[in-house]
Design a protein around this motif. Structure first.
Motif, mmCIF file in Angstrom:
data_model
loop_
_atom_site.group_PDB
_atom_site.id
_atom_site.type_symbol
_atom_site.label_atom_id
_atom_site.label_comp_id
_atom_site.label_asym_id
_atom_site.label_seq_id
_atom_site.Cartn_x
_atom_site.Cartn_y
_atom_site.Cartn_z
ATOM 1 N N LEU A 1 2.371 -4.859 -6.445
ATOM 2 C CA LEU A 1 3.233 -4.376 -7.372
ATOM 3 C C LEU A 1 3.613 -5.281 -8.454
ATOM 4 O O LEU A 1 3.386 -5.255 -9.821
ATOM 5 C CB LEU A 1 4.552 -4.075 -6.956
ATOM 6 C CG LEU A 1 4.609 -2.436 -6.640
ATOM 7 C CD1 LEU A 1 5.929 -2.245 -6.164
ATOM 8 C CD2 LEU A 1 4.442 -1.670 -7.612
ATOM 9 N N LEU A 2 3.846 -6.676 -7.978
ATOM 10 C CA LEU A 2 4.174 -7.827 -9.012
ATOM 11 C C LEU A 2 2.552 -8.223 -9.898
ATOM 12 O O LEU A 2 2.769 -8.252 -10.940
ATOM 13 C CB LEU A 2 4.435 -9.089 -8.186
ATOM 14 C CG LEU A 2 4.659 -10.261 -9.133
ATOM 15 C CD1 LEU A 2 5.762 -9.992 -10.133
ATOM 16 C CD2 LEU A 2 5.291 -11.397 -8.348
ATOM 17 N N LEU B 1 2.290 -5.511 -12.300
ATOM 18 C CA LEU B 1 3.164 -5.819 -13.405
ATOM 19 C C LEU B 1 2.928 -6.826 -14.390
ATOM 20 O O LEU B 1 2.847 -6.797 -15.591
ATOM 21 C CB LEU B 1 4.546 -6.157 -12.810
ATOM 22 C CG LEU B 1 5.780 -5.912 -13.791
ATOM 23 C CD1 LEU B 1 6.042 -4.841 -14.547
ATOM 24 C CD2 LEU B 1 7.000 -6.533 -13.177
ATOM 25 N N ALA C 1 11.482 -3.233 -6.398
ATOM 26 C CA ALA C 1 10.642 -3.744 -5.367
ATOM 27 C C ALA C 1 10.798 -4.946 -4.794
ATOM 28 O O ALA C 1 10.909 -5.467 -3.727
ATOM 29 C CB ALA C 1 9.196 -3.069 -5.234
ATOM 30 N N LEU C 2 10.457 -6.008 -5.761
ATOM 31 C CA LEU C 2 10.691 -7.386 -5.390
ATOM 32 C C LEU C 2 12.102 -7.795 -4.928
ATOM 33 O O LEU C 2 12.056 -8.678 -3.956
ATOM 34 C CB LEU C 2 10.238 -8.113 -6.997
ATOM 35 C CG LEU C 2 8.935 -8.255 -7.259
ATOM 36 C CD1 LEU C 2 8.777 -8.751 -8.559
ATOM 37 C CD2 LEU C 2 8.184 -8.998 -6.287
ATOM 38 N N THR D 1 8.361 0.912 -16.576
ATOM 39 C CA THR D 1 7.147 0.083 -15.853
ATOM 40 C C THR D 1 7.762 -0.981 -15.212
ATOM 41 O O THR D 1 7.421 -1.540 -14.158
ATOM 42 C CB THR D 1 6.302 -0.451 -17.102
ATOM 43 O OG1 THR D 1 6.002 0.814 -17.849
ATOM 44 C CG2 THR D 1 5.052 -0.692 -16.486
ATOM 45 N N THR D 2 8.955 -1.751 -15.875
ATOM 46 C CA THR D 2 9.396 -3.070 -15.239
ATOM 47 C C THR D 2 10.309 -2.622 -13.985
ATOM 48 O O THR D 2 10.422 -3.516 -13.053
ATOM 49 C CB THR D 2 10.128 -3.858 -16.193
ATOM 50 O OG1 THR D 2 11.010 -3.073 -16.908
ATOM 51 C CG2 THR D 2 9.050 -4.285 -17.144
ATOM 52 N N LEU E 1 0.045 -6.015 -16.662
ATOM 53 C CA LEU E 1 0.519 -5.191 -17.955
ATOM 54 C C LEU E 1 1.103 -6.107 -18.556
ATOM 55 O O LEU E 1 0.940 -5.805 -19.876
ATOM 56 C CB LEU E 1 1.392 -3.974 -17.133
ATOM 57 C CG LEU E 1 0.669 -2.591 -17.095
ATOM 58 C CD1 LEU E 1 1.743 -1.610 -16.587
ATOM 59 C CD2 LEU E 1 0.045 -2.109 -18.084
ATOM 60 N N GLN F 1 1.830 -9.732 -3.552
ATOM 61 C CA GLN F 1 2.385 -8.436 -3.588
ATOM 62 C C GLN F 1 1.738 -7.833 -4.747
ATOM 63 O O GLN F 1 1.538 -8.125 -5.913
ATOM 64 C CB GLN F 1 3.765 -8.687 -4.246
ATOM 65 C CG GLN F 1 4.575 -9.168 -2.891
ATOM 66 C CD GLN F 1 6.168 -9.132 -3.272
ATOM 67 O OE1 GLN F 1 6.639 -8.292 -4.097
ATOM 68 N NE2 GLN F 1 6.964 -9.786 -2.445
ATOM 69 N N PRO G 1 8.813 -1.970 -10.170
ATOM 70 C CA PRO G 1 8.568 -3.286 -9.616
ATOM 71 C C PRO G 1 9.521 -4.400 -9.519
ATOM 72 O O PRO G 1 9.692 -5.121 -8.283
ATOM 73 C CB PRO G 1 7.320 -4.022 -10.443
ATOM 74 C CG PRO G 1 6.650 -2.885 -11.060
ATOM 75 C CD PRO G 1 7.837 -1.967 -11.255
#
Lengths: 97, 315
Positions: free
Chosen positions: B185-186, B189, A83-84, A76-77, B192, B183, A80
């Motif tokens: 995605l961030l 994340l 991507a970051l 899960t981590t 979660l 963003q 992202p």
């Protein structure tokens, strides 16, 4: 050594092979983005195989479930985060020209 | 087999530490430091100390790494502090034989002390404190047998927060999260991880009474979640300079500890002498207060360092 132990060891060794492949990719790929690709895909697959191998040998179902849950959390981590990193890299690339 | 693993770990630690100190680029040194913290956590596990391993992974590798990199962001924005060639900040190593001799003497001293301890320590079972207020011997030592030391520890953390709040930068606007907040995605994340982080922190405090865990580890997880929120620019935790209740919560750790200590004194027992019945509940109360306090402290440290806004320095 029962066949379950053998299966577990085989999975762990295969996971180690994936980790090695990811490290080789990190060292040899030319670009940050390709290196991120190698790290994210290969390392996380390797981790999944290692966790699966350990879960097969685990004593209780709870331990096996915890191992697989750890893998899910890392997955899960990892996506992202990659991507970051890629976004930060492309941003730095634009600034430096 | 285990010896080979331990030898490899020690070798890895030495190699990481050497690289870390010789690295001229401070950003890379920060990354080496995070890796060093992770391997150190593994070493603590091999030594049979899961509580310390948790704390090392959370604080040493996680939060301290974030603090380093955040501070570096400021250093990079002040080119006057960097080398004259403008090639980035370089760390000048102190090449003096006196420093080398001092390091050798220190290593010899530590080795001598450890060597004198080992024949006594091996073969003994883990210490058991049947009258202590917690089942986990580490928590028992921290909060019951040596509770006074831990009380002073929380006061020292409070002083650190006060220092950073006085001398650090003020609360920045939402510009720090302007780019990252967009963003998806961030944001996904964070949605979660932060609730999971709060849950994990609560579990660490609860389980710390019997297994590995405790207040500092939980506080580190809370602080890490707060830092994650801060990075996305979400104002979930209001800046401590503006809201008094946040400052009160930060003081809560020491405050609750001191309150319990004075309470036991007022009840006719000694300072921090827990009653037999309800002692575990008091320890849990103290741990909750300490966890919240440590979390807010780490977040305050992160807020206080880092790049000043270009418009001017903080008051």
């Amino acid at each position: 050594m029962t066949w379950i132990d053998g299966l577990g060891w085989g999975l762990v060794v295969a996971g180690g092979g994936f980790f090695t492949a990811g490290t080789v990719g990190l060292l040899r790929f030319p670009d940050t983005l390709t290196r991120l690709h190698a790290l994210t895909k290969a390392d996380n697959t390797g981790l999944g195989l290692v966790m699966l191998g350990l879960a097969v040998q685990a004593e209780t179902g709870r331990d096996a479930g915890l191992l697989l849950l750890t893998w899910a959390l890392v997955l899960t981590t990892a996506g992202p985060v990659a991507a970051l990193l890629a976004a930060a890299r492309s941003r730095d690339g634009e600034e430096e020209g | 087999m285990a010896l080979v693993l331990d030898a490899l770990l020690v070798l890895l630690l030495v190699v990481l530490a050497t690289h870390l100190m010789r690295e001229p680029d401070l950003f890379e040194a920060g990354v080496w430091f995070i890796a060093f913290g992770l391997v150190m956590a593994l070493a603590w596990l091999r030594l049979g100390a899961p509580d310390v391993a948790l704390a090392e992974a959370a604080i040493g590798a996680g939060v301290t790494g974030a603090l380093f990199l955040n501070t570096l962001a400021e250093v990079r924005e002040h080119p006057a502090d960097c080398g004259p060639l403008g090639s980035g900040c370089s760390v000048r190593s102190v090449r003096s034989p006196a420093v080398g001799l001092l390091a050798l003497a220190l290593t010899g001293l530590v080795a001598g002390v450890v060597g004198a301890l080992v024949p006594v320590a091996t073969g003994r079972p883990a210490p058991d404190f049947p009258e202590a207020a917690a089942g986990n011997p580490v928590t028992a030592v921290l909060l019951d047998v040596r509770g006074y030391d831990t009380l002073l520890e929380t006061a020292v953390l409070l002083l650190a927060l006060a220092g950073v709040a006085a001398a650090g930068r003020g609360p920045q606007g939402g510009d720090a999260g302007g780019e990252t907040a967009a963003q998806p995605l961030l944001m996904g994340l964070v949605r979660l991880l932060v609730p999971a982080g709060v849950l994990i922190a609560g579990a660490l405090v609860w389980l710390g009474g019997k297994g590995a865990g405790g207040a500092f580890q939980a506080g580190a997880v809370l602080g890490g979640s707060g830092i994650l929120l801060q990075l996305t620019g979400i104002r979930a935790v209001p800046p401590q300079r503006r809201y008094a209740w946040v400052r009160l919560l930060a003081v809560a750790g020491t405050g609750v500890f001191l309150g319990v200590a004075l309470g036991t004194l007022a009840a006719g027992r000694g300072f921090l002498d827990y009653p037999a019945a309800g002692g575990a509940s008091l320890v849990l109360l103290i741990e909750v207060g300490a966890a919240v306090s440590v979390g807010l402290l780490l977040l305050g440290l992160f807020e206080g360092v880092g790049p000043f806004r270009r418009s001017g320095r903080a008051r």
